[in-house]
Design a protein around this motif. Structure first.
Motif, PDB file in Angstrom:
ATOM      1  N   ASN A 181       8.351  -5.432   6.550  1.00  0.00           N
ATOM      2  CA  ASN A 181       6.625  -4.976   5.521  1.00  0.00           C
ATOM      3  C   ASN A 181       6.489  -6.139   4.477  1.00  0.00           C
ATOM      4  OD1 ASN A 181       5.789  -2.481   6.446  1.00  0.00           O
ATOM      5  ND2 ASN A 181       7.580  -1.700   4.807  1.00  0.00           N
TER       6      ASN A 181
ATOM      7  N   ASN B  94      -3.407  -3.452   5.041  1.00  0.00           N
ATOM      8  CA  ASN B  94      -2.268  -2.909   5.711  1.00  0.00           C
ATOM      9  C   ASN B  94      -1.400  -1.656   4.505  1.00  0.00           C
ATOM     10  OD1 ASN B  94      -3.503  -2.506   8.036  1.00  0.00           O
ATOM     11  ND2 ASN B  94      -1.553  -2.984   8.931  1.00  0.00           N
ATOM     12  N   PHE B  95      -0.804  -2.434   3.732  1.00  0.00           N
ATOM     13  CA  PHE B  95      -0.509  -2.598   2.523  1.00  0.00           C
ATOM     14  C   PHE B  95      -1.492  -1.738   1.754  1.00  0.00           C
ATOM     15  CE2 PHE B  95       0.922  -2.789  -1.495  1.00  0.00           C
ATOM     16  CZ  PHE B  95       2.486  -2.183  -1.198  1.00  0.00           C
TER      17      PHE B  95
ATOM     18  N   GLN C 194      -4.658  -0.834   2.492  1.00  0.00           N
ATOM     19  CA  GLN C 194      -5.730   0.363   2.657  1.00  0.00           C
ATOM     20  C   GLN C 194      -4.386   1.644   2.397  1.00  0.00           C
ATOM     21  OE1 GLN C 194      -6.716   0.082   6.508  1.00  0.00           O
ATOM     22  NE2 GLN C 194      -7.474   1.848   6.392  1.00  0.00           N
ATOM     23  N   ARG C 195      -3.200   1.787   2.797  1.00  0.00           N
ATOM     24  CA  ARG C 195      -2.500   2.948   2.427  1.00  0.00           C
ATOM     25  C   ARG C 195      -1.910   3.219   0.516  1.00  0.00           C
ATOM     26  NH1 ARG C 195       1.028   0.034   6.466  1.00  0.00           N
ATOM     27  NH2 ARG C 195       2.559  -0.341   4.219  1.00  0.00           N
ATOM     28  N   GLU C 196      -2.338   1.674  -0.214  1.00  0.00           N
ATOM     29  CA  GLU C 196      -1.574   1.849  -1.187  1.00  0.00           C
ATOM     30  C   GLU C 196      -3.108   3.550  -2.100  1.00  0.00           C
ATOM     31  OE1 GLU C 196       0.795   1.484  -3.659  1.00  0.00           O
ATOM     32  OE2 GLU C 196       1.335   1.509  -1.572  1.00  0.00           O
TER      33      GLU C 196
ATOM     34  N   GLU D 226       8.206   0.217   0.180  1.00  0.00           N
ATOM     35  CA  GLU D 226       8.224   0.439   1.272  1.00  0.00           C
ATOM     36  C   GLU D 226       9.741   0.622   2.063  1.00  0.00           C
ATOM     37  OE1 GLU D 226       5.783   1.153   3.424  1.00  0.00           O
ATOM     38  OE2 GLU D 226       4.355   0.690   1.789  1.00  0.00           O
TER      39      GLU D 226
END
Length: 155
Positions: free
Chosen positions: A95, A149-150, A152-154, A89
């Motif tokens: 993060n 969130n990490f 989910q973005r992946e 990130e």
């Protein structure tokens, strides 16, 4: 043997063992916590509770937490110099919520297995499962939502 003599003998034995280096609460706390973190992904709150339950001092517990989550090889930006794991990130320390890069990657690797188990269910249900999994392991809300969130973005 009277109780007083037995207690004195036990105290003398423990003192002797400590002097010889056979009893080290700090090393025990770190080994216990590191094992639970690496194998079961236990978070700081749960580890602190378990170490306290085992009779370890807050000094030993704090030293163990520092060594696990904020590795001594971490730099000022919070990342480890020990290897080139890849960009994370854009190296934004917020993060990984104060964890060393190694601890963050260990946590997200274990959490990703939980996340991927629910690939056939709606995203909200997956998030709910992951939040519960992280909370039961002793992560606070900030840490939990960063991981969710990490991941989910992946995907």
């Amino acid at each position: 043997m009277p109780v007083e003599q037995a207690d004195a003998a036990i105290d003398a034995a423990v003192t002797s063992m400590k002097q010889l280096g056979f009893v080290n609460d700090t090393e025990y706390a770190e080994a216990f916590a590191r094992g639970r973190f690496n194998r079961l992904a236990w978070g700081p709150a749960r580890l602190r509770m378990e170490l306290k339950k085992r009779g370890l001092s807050s000094r030993d517990t704090n030293a163990a937490m520092e060594n696990i989550y904020k590795s001594s090889s971490a730099t000022e930006d919070g990342f480890s110099n020990s290897d080139d794991i890849g960009d994370f990130e854009e190296h934004d320390p917020s993060n990984h919520v104060g964890f060393s890069k190694e601890a963050w990657l260990t946590l997200t690797a274990q959490a990703s297995r939980v996340w991927s188990r629910g690939s056939d269910v709606p995203i909200e249900k997956r998030k709910q499962r992951l939040v519960g999994w992280l909370q039961r392991r002793g992560y606070n809300w900030e840490q939990t939502w960063k991981v969710v969130n990490f991941l989910q973005r992946e995907t």
